[in-house]
Design a protein around this motif. Structure first.
Motif, PDB file in Angstrom:
ATOM      1  N   ALA A 160      -8.264   3.538 -14.555  1.00  0.00           N
ATOM      2  CA  ALA A 160      -8.487   2.360 -14.359  1.00  0.00           C
ATOM      3  C   ALA A 160      -8.094   2.423 -12.899  1.00  0.00           C
ATOM      4  CB  ALA A 160      -8.218   1.587 -15.497  1.00  0.00           C
ATOM      5  N   THR A 161      -6.734   2.495 -12.405  1.00  0.00           N
ATOM      6  CA  THR A 161      -6.130   2.087 -11.567  1.00  0.00           C
ATOM      7  C   THR A 161      -6.797   2.705 -10.571  1.00  0.00           C
ATOM      8  OG1 THR A 161      -3.913   1.417 -12.771  1.00  0.00           O
ATOM      9  CG2 THR A 161      -3.884   2.023 -10.060  1.00  0.00           C
ATOM     10  N   LEU A 162      -7.271   3.471 -10.472  1.00  0.00           N
ATOM     11  CA  LEU A 162      -8.171   4.359  -9.544  1.00  0.00           C
ATOM     12  C   LEU A 162      -8.981   3.985  -9.502  1.00  0.00           C
ATOM     13  CD1 LEU A 162      -6.971   8.154 -10.731  1.00  0.00           C
ATOM     14  CD2 LEU A 162      -6.390   6.973  -8.620  1.00  0.00           C
ATOM     15  N   HIS A 163      -9.815   3.290 -10.187  1.00  0.00           N
ATOM     16  CA  HIS A 163     -10.968   2.743  -9.667  1.00  0.00           C
ATOM     17  C   HIS A 163     -11.265   1.269  -8.817  1.00  0.00           C
ATOM     18  CE1 HIS A 163     -14.539   1.018 -10.517  1.00  0.00           C
ATOM     19  NE2 HIS A 163     -14.974  -0.579 -11.243  1.00  0.00           N
ATOM     20  N   ALA A 187       0.993   8.394  -6.128  1.00  0.00           N
ATOM     21  CA  ALA A 187      -0.243   8.969  -6.013  1.00  0.00           C
ATOM     22  C   ALA A 187      -0.068   9.414  -7.234  1.00  0.00           C
ATOM     23  CB  ALA A 187       0.613  10.868  -5.428  1.00  0.00           C
ATOM     24  N   GLU A 188       0.158   9.590  -8.346  1.00  0.00           N
ATOM     25  CA  GLU A 188      -0.385   9.508  -9.415  1.00  0.00           C
ATOM     26  C   GLU A 188      -0.645   8.086 -10.945  1.00  0.00           C
ATOM     27  OE1 GLU A 188       0.747  12.395 -12.648  1.00  0.00           O
ATOM     28  OE2 GLU A 188       1.746  13.737 -10.788  1.00  0.00           O
ATOM     29  N   LEU A 223       0.692  -1.179   0.247  1.00  0.00           N
ATOM     30  CA  LEU A 223      -0.406   0.157   0.715  1.00  0.00           C
ATOM     31  C   LEU A 223       0.373   1.087  -0.541  1.00  0.00           C
ATOM     32  CD1 LEU A 223      -2.786  -0.594   2.578  1.00  0.00           C
ATOM     33  CD2 LEU A 223      -2.846  -0.264   0.356  1.00  0.00           C
ATOM     34  N   MET A 224       1.815   1.161   0.930  1.00  0.00           N
ATOM     35  CA  MET A 224       2.904   2.130   0.900  1.00  0.00           C
ATOM     36  C   MET A 224       3.629   2.707  -0.271  1.00  0.00           C
ATOM     37  SD  MET A 224       2.052   3.163   3.090  1.00  0.00           S
ATOM     38  CE  MET A 224       2.621   4.387   4.614  1.00  0.00           C
TER      39      MET A 224
END
Length: 106
Positions: free
Chosen positions: A57-60, A52-53, A47-48
């Motif tokens: 699709a990855t944000l979903h 940020a960017e 997770l760490m």
């Protein structure tokens, strides 16, 4: 490293985190909190490593992980509350039995 390769690595990382999150959810559904905690420790450094960017699709996928985490937290809190209630009941029953035995000895 090219931007596309970096994005692909991040996508793979997020998918790996999703897989671990689903395993945590399964362990929690079985009330196997030790297994869930072990998987969470395994997942934590991953997770760490998430940047940020991200691609849309990855944000979903990240939002799916966040939703699973929220549901897991709620489930864990409910289980904790149930265990606390059972503990209070058992403690109260034990106290009543002890008092009964003390009076019976008189």
């Amino acid at each position: 490293m090219t931007q596309e390769r970096h994005a692909a690595q991040q996508t793979e990382l997020v998918e790996q985190v999703l897989g671990l999150t689903q395993q945590i959810a399964f362990a929690a559904s079985l009330y196997d909190w030790q297994k869930a905690a072990g998987l969470a420790q395994q997942r934590s450094p991953l997770l760490m490593s998430i940047q940020a960017e991200q691609t849309p699709a990855t944000l979903h996928v990240i939002r799916r992980i966040q939703a699973l985490d929220a549901a897991l937290l709620e489930s864990a809190q409910e289980s904790r509350d149930e265990l606390e209630a059972e503990y209070r009941t058992a403690t109260s029953s034990s106290k009543a039995v002890r008092q009964y035995h003390q009076i019976a000895q008189l």
